[in-house]
Structure formats: C-alpha cells, structure tokens
Design an enzyme around this catalytic site. Structure first.
Site, PDB file in Angstrom:
ATOM      1  N   ARG A   1       0.862  -1.178   0.000  1.00 18.17           N
ATOM      2  CA  ARG A   1       0.000   0.000   0.000  1.00 18.17           C
ATOM      3  C   ARG A   1       0.899   1.228   0.000  1.00 18.17           C
ATOM      4  O   ARG A   1       1.959   1.237   0.642  1.00 18.17           O
ATOM      5  CB  ARG A   1      -0.894   0.028   1.256  1.00 18.17           C
ATOM      6  CG  ARG A   1      -2.021  -1.002   1.240  1.00 18.17           C
ATOM      7  CD  ARG A   1      -3.093  -0.655   0.205  1.00 18.17           C
ATOM      8  NE  ARG A   1      -4.208  -1.586   0.217  1.00 18.17           N
ATOM      9  CZ  ARG A   1      -4.320  -2.651  -0.595  1.00 18.17           C
ATOM     10  NH1 ARG A   1      -3.373  -2.926  -1.475  1.00 18.17           N
ATOM     11  NH2 ARG A   1      -5.385  -3.414  -0.529  1.00 18.17           N
TER      12      ARG A   1
ATOM     13  N   HIS B   1      -1.035   0.265  -9.723  1.00 13.56           N
ATOM     14  CA  HIS B   1      -1.665  -0.687  -8.781  1.00 13.56           C
ATOM     15  C   HIS B   1      -2.173  -1.937  -9.529  1.00 13.56           C
ATOM     16  O   HIS B   1      -3.366  -2.229  -9.547  1.00 13.56           O
ATOM     17  CB  HIS B   1      -2.813  -0.011  -8.007  1.00 13.56           C
ATOM     18  CG  HIS B   1      -3.193  -0.773  -6.762  1.00 13.56           C
ATOM     19  ND1 HIS B   1      -3.596  -0.170  -5.602  1.00 13.56           N
ATOM     20  CD2 HIS B   1      -3.250  -2.109  -6.499  1.00 13.56           C
ATOM     21  CE1 HIS B   1      -3.869  -1.090  -4.688  1.00 13.56           C
ATOM     22  NE2 HIS B   1      -3.664  -2.280  -5.213  1.00 13.56           N
TER      23      HIS B   1
HETATM   24  P1  NDP Z   1      -0.924 -11.776   4.883  1.00 11.30           P
HETATM   25  O1  NDP Z   1      -1.903 -11.310   5.880  1.00 11.30           O
HETATM   26  O2  NDP Z   1      -0.999 -13.193   4.412  1.00 11.30           O
HETATM   27  O3  NDP Z   1       0.562 -11.573   5.454  1.00 11.30           O
HETATM   28  C1  NDP Z   1       0.947 -10.422   6.113  1.00 11.30           C
HETATM   29  C2  NDP Z   1       2.396 -10.550   6.581  1.00 11.30           C
HETATM   30  O4  NDP Z   1       2.795  -9.278   7.120  1.00 11.30           O
HETATM   31  C3  NDP Z   1       2.579 -11.577   7.694  1.00 11.30           C
HETATM   32  O5  NDP Z   1       3.813 -12.231   7.550  1.00 11.30           O
HETATM   33  C4  NDP Z   1       2.588 -10.709   8.953  1.00 11.30           C
HETATM   34  O6  NDP Z   1       3.304 -11.258  10.064  1.00 11.30           O
HETATM   35  C5  NDP Z   1       3.299  -9.471   8.437  1.00 11.30           C
HETATM   36  N1  NDP Z   1       3.000  -8.319   9.286  1.00 11.30           N
HETATM   37  C6  NDP Z   1       1.792  -7.729   9.512  1.00 11.30           C
HETATM   38  N2  NDP Z   1       1.916  -6.707  10.377  1.00 11.30           N
HETATM   39  C7  NDP Z   1       3.221  -6.655  10.722  1.00 11.30           C
HETATM   40  C8  NDP Z   1       3.964  -5.831  11.596  1.00 11.30           C
HETATM   41  N3  NDP Z   1       3.400  -4.853  12.318  1.00 11.30           N
HETATM   42  N4  NDP Z   1       5.283  -6.075  11.720  1.00 11.30           N
HETATM   43  C9  NDP Z   1       5.871  -7.063  11.017  1.00 11.30           C
HETATM   44  N5  NDP Z   1       5.217  -7.887  10.153  1.00 11.30           N
HETATM   45  C10 NDP Z   1       3.907  -7.681  10.022  1.00 11.30           C
HETATM   46  O7  NDP Z   1      -1.005 -10.780   3.650  1.00 11.30           O
HETATM   47  P2  NDP Z   1      -0.784 -11.066   2.090  1.00 11.30           P
HETATM   48  O8  NDP Z   1       0.572 -11.604   1.885  1.00 11.30           O
HETATM   49  O9  NDP Z   1      -1.908 -11.857   1.529  1.00 11.30           O
HETATM   50  O10 NDP Z   1      -0.935  -9.588   1.480  1.00 11.30           O
HETATM   51  C11 NDP Z   1      -0.136  -8.517   1.903  1.00 11.30           C
HETATM   52  C12 NDP Z   1      -0.653  -7.197   1.343  1.00 11.30           C
HETATM   53  O11 NDP Z   1      -0.378  -7.081  -0.052  1.00 11.30           O
HETATM   54  C13 NDP Z   1      -2.156  -6.978   1.414  1.00 11.30           C
HETATM   55  O12 NDP Z   1      -2.561  -6.614   2.710  1.00 11.30           O
HETATM   56  C14 NDP Z   1      -2.378  -5.889   0.392  1.00 11.30           C
HETATM   57  O13 NDP Z   1      -2.311  -4.617   0.997  1.00 11.30           O
HETATM   58  C15 NDP Z   1      -1.202  -6.043  -0.564  1.00 11.30           C
HETATM   59  N6  NDP Z   1      -1.657  -6.408  -1.918  1.00 11.30           N
HETATM   60  C16 NDP Z   1      -1.360  -5.572  -2.960  1.00 11.30           C
HETATM   61  C17 NDP Z   1      -1.749  -5.896  -4.241  1.00 11.30           C
HETATM   62  C18 NDP Z   1      -1.342  -5.071  -5.399  1.00 11.30           C
HETATM   63  O14 NDP Z   1      -1.819  -5.317  -6.520  1.00 11.30           O
HETATM   64  N7  NDP Z   1      -0.469  -4.104  -5.255  1.00 11.30           N
HETATM   65  C19 NDP Z   1      -2.529  -7.105  -4.511  1.00 11.30           C
HETATM   66  C20 NDP Z   1      -2.739  -7.939  -3.357  1.00 11.30           C
HETATM   67  C21 NDP Z   1      -2.332  -7.577  -2.114  1.00 11.30           C
HETATM   68  P3  NDP Z   1       2.884 -12.667  10.718  1.00 11.30           P
HETATM   69  O15 NDP Z   1       3.401 -13.708   9.754  1.00 11.30           O
HETATM   70  O16 NDP Z   1       3.598 -12.692  12.013  1.00 11.30           O
HETATM   71  O17 NDP Z   1       1.394 -12.652  10.830  1.00 11.30           O
HETATM   72  C1  OXD Z   2      -5.573  -6.281  -2.869  1.00 11.54           C
HETATM   73  C2  OXD Z   2      -5.237  -5.311  -3.918  1.00 11.54           C
HETATM   74  O1  OXD Z   2      -5.411  -5.968  -1.681  1.00 11.54           O
HETATM   75  O2  OXD Z   2      -5.588  -5.561  -5.092  1.00 11.54           O
HETATM   76  O3  OXD Z   2      -6.029  -7.389  -3.215  1.00 11.54           O
HETATM   77  O4  OXD Z   2      -4.593  -4.297  -3.658  1.00 11.54           O
END
Ligand code: NDP
Ligand code: OXD
Length: 309
Positions: free
Chosen positions: A224, A272
């Site tokens: 993001r 995006h």
């Molecule tokens: P997940 O919820 O599967 O994984 C999140 C990861 O981030 C976990 O490893 C988590 O730790 C870690 N995390 C969360 N908060 C913290 C923190 N405060 N400190 C350290 N680590 C942290 O998410 P996804 O992998 O499915 O997706 C990630 C993001 O990608 C989405 O939220 C979205 O915003 C973005 N996205 C963007 C897209 C685009 O087209 N640009 C498309 C799809 C997604 P832990 O393992 O300990 O829980």
């Molecule tokens: C998502 C995105 O969060 O598309 O899936 O950004």
C-alpha cells in the site's frame, strides 16, 4: 441465501454473473444507498460505511482482495463481531511473484541503467553485481510474501524476511517485530514491501528506516502507498542512497499528474496492478467458503481484527 454486492470502481454485473454460476440458489442484489434490508453475506471491495453497519442477518463479509485496510478503516461502522474474510492467494501469488521477480532481476542485471544508457546512445559495459551482495529482504511473510520468496529462491538470491511473529522458513533469514527491523534493513540490498496496511505499518518506510538500508539499495513496494513516506523516499533517491524504486501503490491513486515520482528516472511507476483480483478464481474461493460456513466449518482468510489483517 441473500448476498449483497458492492465492488467499488468496477461494474457489478460480471460479479453477479459469476456468483450466479457457482451459487445458483442465492438471491443476489447490488447494494444501493438506503438498502438496509437483511442479507446473509456481503461481497465487497472498498464498501461505503453505510453498507455493513448493523445489517440484520449478516453472517460474514467477503473482501474481493487480499488487503482489508479499506474495510477496517471504517472502524465502528463494521461491527467487531462481524467476520471479515479476505482472499487468500486466488491467483494473486503468482502475479506478485512475476512482478517482484521482474523488478529484482531488472536491478540485479542493471537493465534500468542500460535503458538510461540506451536513451543516450551510450555503449558502456557495466560490471555485473554479485548475488552475495544482492540480498533481498521481504517485508511480510504471509501468503504473498512467501510466494515471492519461493520465486526468488529459484534464482539463488539470498533472502531475508520480516514478520510480526517469529517465523522459521527454510532458505530465509527470518527477523521479527520492531526489535528485528533495523538488522533486517541493514542486511537487505533490495527491500520488497508486501505488508498489510495497519496502524503499526502505516508510514513504516520513512527516512529513518530507509536510511538503514545499505547505500545503493532498491525499494519495491507492492503493498500500500501509505507504508511509504513519499517525500522521504524521493529525497533518498535524489541523494543516491536509494538507487531505484519500483512502486505499484501510492499515497494517492491514481498518482496525480504533477507528482514528482513521474519525473524521477530512478522511480518506476505502475498503476496498482502488481496482482489483480481474478474474478473467476475469487468467486469460486468465496463460494467454497460460503458453503463451508453454511456447514458450520472454519474457513481460511478470517481477518484478526486486533492485528488488523
Ligand atoms: P498476509 O496477511 O498473508 O501476510 C501479512 C504478513 O505481514 C505476515 O507475515 C505478517 O506477520 C506481516 N505483518 C503484519 N503486520 C506486521 C507488523 N506490524 N510487523 C511485522 N510484520 C507484520 O497478507 P498477504 O501476503 O496476503 O498480502 C499482503 C498485502 O499485499 C495486502 O494486505 C495488500 O495490501 C497487498 N496487496 C497488494 C496488491 C497489489 O496489486 N499491489 C494485490 C494484493 C495484495 P505474521 O506472519 O507474524 O502474521
Ligand atoms: C488487494 C489489492 O489488496 O488488489 O487485493 O490491492
């Protein structure tokens, strides 16, 4: 079963058509302002606050994306006990792996510099980097972060990973929490951000954090825009501390025409699109979960409201 649909920025009809195919028994309707009628499930992307509220009968909200920040930012408008369920992968993992691998290889093989040289008709050999000097640090080791790591491992990039809880993943030097953050950054030549946006991660990539990266580091942000303090990044690119950035997400989207990122040659902007929601895969996943919930079974992707993802 009644399903309410609102897909901000997209046309609802293709969503309704897909839902009708996989859940023919469901009664589908598109949310309209003033609709407070009962529904069993909501399928949403960036829903308005008025949609979720205290809707009678609502059992769960399905987000047609991985990031649920736009729902949780509605605060009390989304009752705390209402389950919010995100997409898990649904075809996004592969796309993320493609996007990030392309960006890492582009920097590693110096195609960004060759392209600038080409524009100036400049035939100049550039010494290749060593892989051992090109450790890739992945912020977020969730569904998408792990898929990215798997793809990069095929090219033998040394990998770091950072998460909230301590992980132990083969082939990845794992760091966790605020206490592991600085060390993680100091040893990451390429920083890939794939974190969810939460109060803890908003503005995380500010001047102080980015300054811990080695001189000449690269940033790839596919999470993001609000993870990054854009002015800080711009200054660090301009003073050479950051050698290049590939950004898919921004503080304001679409990125305004006057934004300085457009003019900075070391910053690559994409709209995006790192991982698109694939409608068919997503609807099949959601339908499977609705059926599981109706049978009283647990489903993957349930958002932990205290953690914010
Ligand atoms: P997940 O919820 O599967 O994984 C999140 C990861 O981030 C976990 O490893 C988590 O730790 C870690 N995390 C969360 N908060 C913290 C923190 N405060 N400190 C350290 N680590 C942290 O998410 P996804 O992998 O499915 O997706 C990630 C993001 O990608 C989405 O939220 C979205 O915003 C973005 N996205 C963007 C897209 C685009 O087209 N640009 C498309 C799809 C997604 P832990 O393992 O300990 O829980
Ligand atoms: C998502 C995105 O969060 O598309 O899936 O950004």
């Amino acid at each position: 079963m009644r399903i309410l649909v609102h897909v901000s920025g997209g046309k609802p009809d293709p969503w309704l058509a897909e839902l009708r195919t996989v859940l023919p028994e469901a009664e589908l309707r598109v949310w309209q302002p003033g609709d407070d009628d009962p529904a069993d499930y909501a399928v949403v992307w960036k829903p308005p606050a008025a949609m979720l509220g205290r809707r009678p009968g609502l059992k769960a909200v399905f987000n047609v994306g991985a990031g649920v920040d736009a729902i949780l930012e509605l605060g009390d408008a989304v009752p705390a006990e209402l389950p919010v369920i995100r997409l898990d992968d649904a075809g996004m993992g592969m796309q993320m792996a493609e996007y990030v691998t392309h960006a890492v290889l582009r920097y590693f093989r110096r195609f960004d510099e060759f392209s600038m040289q080409e524009n100036a008709a400049n035939w100049r050999f550039l010494k290749p980097y060593e892989k051992r000097d090109f450790r890739v640090g992945i912020l977020g080791l969730g569904v998408l972060g792990r898929r990215i790591a798997e793809a990069l491992a095929h090219f033998d990039f040394p990998l770091n990973g950072w998460s909230r809880s301590q992980r132990n993943l083969a082939g990845i030097q794992c760091y966790a929490g605020p206490e592991g953050f600085t060390e993680f950054l100091r040893h990451s030549r390429v920083l890939v951000c794939v974190l969810p946006l939460t109060p803890e991660t908003r503005g995380l990539l500010n001047r102080a954090a980015l300054a811990h990266l080695p001189q000449g580091a690269f940033l790839i942000n596919v999470a993001r825009g609000d993870h990054v303090v854009e002015q800080d990044l711009l200054e660090l690119v301009q003073n050479g501390h950051i050698a290049g950035a590939t950004l898919d997400v921004f503080n304001e989207e679409p990125l305004p025409r006057a934004h300085p990122f457009w003019k900075e040659p070391r910053i690559t902007v994409t709209p995006h699109c790192a991982a698109l929601t694939l409608r068919g895969d997503s609807i099949r996943q959601i339908a499977g979960k609705i059926r599981a919930l109706e049978r009283g079974e647990p489903v993957a992707g349930l958002v932990d409201r205290t953690k914010g993802y």
